[in-house]
Write a protein that holds these residues in place. Structure first.
Motif, PDB file in Angstrom:
ATOM      1  N   ASP A  43       0.802  -1.216   0.000  1.00 42.97           N
ATOM      2  CA  ASP A  43       0.000   0.000   0.000  1.00 42.97           C
ATOM      3  C   ASP A  43       0.837   1.270   0.000  1.00 42.97           C
ATOM      4  OD1 ASP A  43      -0.993   0.465   3.507  1.00 42.97           O
ATOM      5  OD2 ASP A  43       0.957   0.188   2.566  1.00 42.97           O
ATOM      6  N   TYR A  44       2.137   1.103  -0.120  1.00 41.22           N
ATOM      7  CA  TYR A  44       2.997   2.279  -0.140  1.00 41.22           C
ATOM      8  C   TYR A  44       4.171   1.977  -1.045  1.00 41.22           C
ATOM      9  CZ  TYR A  44       4.876   6.616   1.740  1.00 41.22           C
ATOM     10  OH  TYR A  44       5.320   7.893   1.875  1.00 41.22           O
ATOM     11  N   PHE A  45       4.500   2.951  -1.882  1.00 39.66           N
ATOM     12  CA  PHE A  45       5.496   2.710  -2.924  1.00 39.66           C
ATOM     13  C   PHE A  45       6.506   3.853  -2.937  1.00 39.66           C
ATOM     14  CE2 PHE A  45       3.055  -0.744  -4.658  1.00 39.66           C
ATOM     15  CZ  PHE A  45       1.757  -0.417  -4.300  1.00 39.66           C
ATOM     16  N   LEU A  46       7.755   3.488  -3.148  1.00 40.41           N
ATOM     17  CA  LEU A  46       8.816   4.482  -3.093  1.00 40.41           C
ATOM     18  C   LEU A  46       9.781   4.274  -4.258  1.00 40.41           C
ATOM     19  CD1 LEU A  46       8.430   2.991  -0.032  1.00 40.41           C
ATOM     20  CD2 LEU A  46       9.629   5.079   0.622  1.00 40.41           C
ATOM     21  N   TRP A  47      10.416   5.344  -4.641  1.00 42.47           N
ATOM     22  CA  TRP A  47      11.508   5.287  -5.615  1.00 42.47           C
ATOM     23  C   TRP A  47      12.782   5.791  -4.952  1.00 42.47           C
ATOM     24  CZ3 TRP A  47      11.512   3.145 -10.417  1.00 42.47           C
ATOM     25  CH2 TRP A  47      10.265   2.862 -10.994  1.00 42.47           C
ATOM     26  N   TYR A  48      13.864   5.061  -5.220  1.00 44.77           N
ATOM     27  CA  TYR A  48      15.177   5.436  -4.728  1.00 44.77           C
ATOM     28  C   TYR A  48      16.118   5.581  -5.907  1.00 44.77           C
ATOM     29  CZ  TYR A  48      13.940   4.454   0.107  1.00 44.77           C
ATOM     30  OH  TYR A  48      13.367   4.497   1.341  1.00 44.77           O
ATOM     31  N   LYS A  49      17.088   6.457  -5.735  1.00 49.59           N
ATOM     32  CA  LYS A  49      18.119   6.667  -6.735  1.00 49.59           C
ATOM     33  C   LYS A  49      19.453   6.270  -6.117  1.00 49.59           C
ATOM     34  CE  LYS A  49      19.304  10.953  -7.729  1.00 49.59           C
ATOM     35  NZ  LYS A  49      19.246  12.318  -8.338  1.00 49.59           N
ATOM     36  N   LYS A  50      20.292   5.605  -6.900  1.00 49.59           N
ATOM     37  CA  LYS A  50      21.572   5.162  -6.356  1.00 49.59           C
ATOM     38  C   LYS A  50      22.695   5.473  -7.338  1.00 49.59           C
ATOM     39  CE  LYS A  50      23.990   1.194  -4.365  1.00 49.59           C
ATOM     40  NZ  LYS A  50      25.244   1.436  -5.099  1.00 49.59           N
ATOM     41  N   TYR A  51      23.663   6.241  -6.843  1.00 47.36           N
ATOM     42  CA  TYR A  51      24.892   6.468  -7.598  1.00 47.36           C
ATOM     43  C   TYR A  51      25.921   5.416  -7.199  1.00 47.36           C
ATOM     44  CZ  TYR A  51      23.029  11.123  -8.699  1.00 47.36           C
ATOM     45  OH  TYR A  51      22.258  12.166  -9.144  1.00 47.36           O
TER      46      TYR A  51
ATOM     47  N   ILE B 254       4.519   7.304  -2.953  1.00 48.31           N
ATOM     48  CA  ILE B 254       3.095   7.464  -3.186  1.00 48.31           C
ATOM     49  C   ILE B 254       2.337   6.434  -2.366  1.00 48.31           C
ATOM     50  CG2 ILE B 254       3.075   5.924  -5.215  1.00 48.31           C
ATOM     51  CD1 ILE B 254       0.980   7.909  -6.423  1.00 48.31           C
ATOM     52  N   SER B 255       1.245   6.877  -1.798  1.00 59.23           N
ATOM     53  CA  SER B 255       0.363   5.992  -1.054  1.00 59.23           C
ATOM     54  C   SER B 255      -0.658   5.389  -2.000  1.00 59.23           C
ATOM     55  CB  SER B 255      -0.348   6.798   0.039  1.00 59.23           C
ATOM     56  OG  SER B 255      -1.452   6.093   0.542  1.00 59.23           O
ATOM     57  N   SER B 256      -1.178   4.233  -1.621  1.00 57.26           N
ATOM     58  CA  SER B 256      -2.141   3.555  -2.489  1.00 57.26           C
ATOM     59  C   SER B 256      -3.464   4.300  -2.616  1.00 57.26           C
ATOM     60  CB  SER B 256      -2.405   2.135  -1.974  1.00 57.26           C
ATOM     61  OG  SER B 256      -2.957   2.179  -0.682  1.00 57.26           O
ATOM     62  N   ILE B 257      -3.672   5.294  -1.785  1.00 55.83           N
ATOM     63  CA  ILE B 257      -4.921   6.056  -1.889  1.00 55.83           C
ATOM     64  C   ILE B 257      -4.820   7.152  -2.944  1.00 55.83           C
ATOM     65  CG2 ILE B 257      -5.551   5.586   0.492  1.00 55.83           C
ATOM     66  CD1 ILE B 257      -4.716   8.433   1.189  1.00 55.83           C
ATOM     67  N   LYS B 258      -3.636   7.311  -3.506  1.00 55.97           N
ATOM     68  CA  LYS B 258      -3.438   8.310  -4.549  1.00 55.97           C
ATOM     69  C   LYS B 258      -3.066   7.633  -5.853  1.00 55.97           C
ATOM     70  CE  LYS B 258      -1.855  12.038  -1.530  1.00 55.97           C
ATOM     71  NZ  LYS B 258      -0.787  13.045  -1.298  1.00 55.97           N
ATOM     72  N   ASP B 259      -3.214   8.378  -6.939  1.00 58.21           N
ATOM     73  CA  ASP B 259      -2.744   7.834  -8.207  1.00 58.21           C
ATOM     74  C   ASP B 259      -1.624   8.679  -8.819  1.00 58.21           C
ATOM     75  OD1 ASP B 259      -5.778   8.950  -9.945  1.00 58.21           O
ATOM     76  OD2 ASP B 259      -4.123  10.068  -9.043  1.00 58.21           O
ATOM     77  N   LYS B 260      -1.280   9.750  -8.135  1.00 54.32           N
ATOM     78  CA  LYS B 260      -0.217  10.605  -8.655  1.00 54.32           C
ATOM     79  C   LYS B 260       0.390  11.404  -7.515  1.00 54.32           C
ATOM     80  CE  LYS B 260       0.388  14.594 -11.773  1.00 54.32           C
ATOM     81  NZ  LYS B 260      -0.317  15.515 -12.711  1.00 54.32           N
ATOM     82  N   ASN B 261       1.709  11.544  -7.572  1.00 59.14           N
ATOM     83  CA  ASN B 261       2.399  12.419  -6.635  1.00 59.14           C
ATOM     84  C   ASN B 261       3.538  13.097  -7.388  1.00 59.14           C
ATOM     85  OD1 ASN B 261       3.042  13.710  -4.242  1.00 59.14           O
ATOM     86  ND2 ASN B 261       4.416  12.065  -3.573  1.00 59.14           N
ATOM     87  N   GLU B 262       3.630  14.403  -7.181  1.00 62.89           N
ATOM     88  CA  GLU B 262       4.581  15.179  -7.965  1.00 62.89           C
ATOM     89  C   GLU B 262       5.523  15.935  -7.044  1.00 62.89           C
ATOM     90  OE1 GLU B 262       2.456  17.552 -10.725  1.00 62.89           O
ATOM     91  OE2 GLU B 262       4.228  18.403 -11.679  1.00 62.89           O
TER      92      GLU B 262
ATOM     93  N   THR C 245       5.879   7.555   6.191  1.00 56.64           N
ATOM     94  CA  THR C 245       5.801   8.943   6.611  1.00 56.64           C
ATOM     95  C   THR C 245       6.065   9.880   5.444  1.00 56.64           C
ATOM     96  OG1 THR C 245       8.143   9.085   7.132  1.00 56.64           O
ATOM     97  CG2 THR C 245       6.684   8.282   8.867  1.00 56.64           C
ATOM     98  N   GLY C 246       6.376   9.299   4.307  1.00 59.08           N
ATOM     99  CA  GLY C 246       6.722  10.101   3.144  1.00 59.08           C
ATOM    100  C   GLY C 246       8.193  10.422   3.083  1.00 59.08           C
ATOM    101  N   GLN C 247       8.920  10.094   4.132  1.00 56.17           N
ATOM    102  CA  GLN C 247      10.335  10.435   4.162  1.00 56.17           C
ATOM    103  C   GLN C 247      11.221   9.297   3.695  1.00 56.17           C
ATOM    104  OE1 GLN C 247      11.223  11.751   8.113  1.00 56.17           O
ATOM    105  NE2 GLN C 247       9.528  13.185   8.153  1.00 56.17           N
ATOM    106  N   GLY C 248      10.681   8.108   3.668  1.00 50.87           N
ATOM    107  CA  GLY C 248      11.472   6.992   3.189  1.00 50.87           C
ATOM    108  C   GLY C 248      12.573   6.602   4.140  1.00 50.87           C
ATOM    109  N   TYR C 249      13.392   5.696   3.715  1.00 53.66           N
ATOM    110  CA  TYR C 249      14.523   5.239   4.484  1.00 53.66           C
ATOM    111  C   TYR C 249      15.772   6.019   4.107  1.00 53.66           C
ATOM    112  CZ  TYR C 249      12.098   0.958   5.939  1.00 53.66           C
ATOM    113  OH  TYR C 249      11.239   0.070   6.483  1.00 53.66           O
ATOM    114  N   THR C 250      16.695   6.085   5.066  1.00 49.81           N
ATOM    115  CA  THR C 250      18.034   6.596   4.791  1.00 49.81           C
ATOM    116  C   THR C 250      18.977   5.407   4.820  1.00 49.81           C
ATOM    117  OG1 THR C 250      17.540   8.730   5.790  1.00 49.81           O
ATOM    118  CG2 THR C 250      19.852   8.134   5.569  1.00 49.81           C
ATOM    119  N   PHE C 251      19.854   5.336   3.829  1.00 48.02           N
ATOM    120  CA  PHE C 251      20.797   4.228   3.740  1.00 48.02           C
ATOM    121  C   PHE C 251      22.221   4.707   3.981  1.00 48.02           C
ATOM    122  CE2 PHE C 251      18.515   0.533   2.097  1.00 48.02           C
ATOM    123  CZ  PHE C 251      17.306   1.097   1.722  1.00 48.02           C
ATOM    124  N   GLY C 252      23.020   3.812   4.523  1.00 49.66           N
ATOM    125  CA  GLY C 252      24.451   4.035   4.541  1.00 49.66           C
ATOM    126  C   GLY C 252      25.014   3.890   3.137  1.00 49.66           C
ATOM    127  N   SER C 253      26.283   4.204   2.998  1.00 51.04           N
ATOM    128  CA  SER C 253      26.904   4.184   1.669  1.00 51.04           C
ATOM    129  C   SER C 253      27.252   2.776   1.214  1.00 51.04           C
ATOM    130  CB  SER C 253      28.153   5.067   1.655  1.00 51.04           C
ATOM    131  OG  SER C 253      29.032   4.646   2.680  1.00 51.04           O
TER     132      SER C 253
END
Lengths: 114, 115
Positions: A31-39, A50-58, B100-108
């Motif tokens: 019910d909760y979805f996240l995107w992460y970026k990794k260098y 985004i929460s499952s109660i929404k269909d868009k988050n900007e 919470t909308g803040q997500g997780y923080t990861f180590g390197s």
């Protein structure tokens, strides 16, 4: 069994164009979805959720769309910049609180060409 | 959000030995999480570490192989024991409560190569 799937291991776009990264999931309890970026040589950093109660988050150049009936979400980056080149992970959770845990996809390597 | 210092950043170890990875957080957190990312794979949760209690391990991971310590609210260690080449992965610690909308923080991350 992969509950969160990112079927495109890589994506290449031109600077200024839109990048669309896709993610599918199989667990209807998410019910909760996240995107992460990794260098490289860094840990993943939280991008947008985004929460499952929404269909868009900007949030600025980043927009996440959720289609619950299709169990599909996508991340749009407009306009794409070379600094956006990274691996993007989709993640999902079944709940919120102390028993919370994330299930990740395998990631999509985005390359934005100048 | 919290800042995590994780070390070592990388190591090359002989099979049969053990490596302890440390994570230090700049604020007190209730829960810390340890993940593994094998080559070409997703991040997989190994265990959840709560201060003052035993870690909770995910299916496929056992305490004898991955003992975890959580002596206080800002620090945790993960040991990879009796290593084999299959343990070559990136290991990451994480804090935070999503939802919470803040997500997780990861180590390197710690890039471990077992030879």
């Amino acid at each position: 069994d992969q509950q969160v799937k990112q079927n495109s291991p890589s994506l290449s776009v031109q600077e200024g164009r839109i990048s669309i990264l896709n993610c599918d999931y199989t667990n209807s309890m998410f019910d909760y979805f996240l995107w992460y970026k990794k260098y490289p040589a860094e840990g993943p950093t939280f991008l947008i959720s985004i929460s499952s109660i929404k269909d868009k988050n900007e949030d600025g150049r980043f927009t996440v769309f959720l289609n619950k009936s299709a169990k599909h979400l996508s991340l749009h980056i407009v306009p794409s910049q070379p600094g956006d080149s990274a691996v993007y992970f989709c993640a999902a959770s079944e709940g919120r609180g102390s028993n919370y845990k994330l299930t990740f996809g395998k990631g999509t390597l985005l390359t934005v060409n100048p | 959000s919290a800042v995590i210092s994780q070390k070592p950043s990388r190591d090359i170890c002989q099979r049969g030995t053990s490596l302890t990875i440390q994570c230090q957080v700049d604020s007190q957190v209730t829960m810390m999480f340890w993940y593994r990312q094998q080559p070409g794979q997703s991040l997989t949760l190994i265990a959840t570490a709560n201060q003052g209690s035993e870690a909770t391990y995910e299916s496929g991971f056992v305490i004898d192989k991955f003992p975890i310590s959580r002596p206080n609210l800002t620090f945790s260690t993960l040991t990879v024991s009796n290593m084999s080449p299959e343990d070559s992965s990136i290991y990451l610690c994480s804090v935070g409560v999503a939802g919470t909308g803040q997500g997780y923080t990861f180590g390197s991350g710690t890039r471990l190569t077992v030879v």
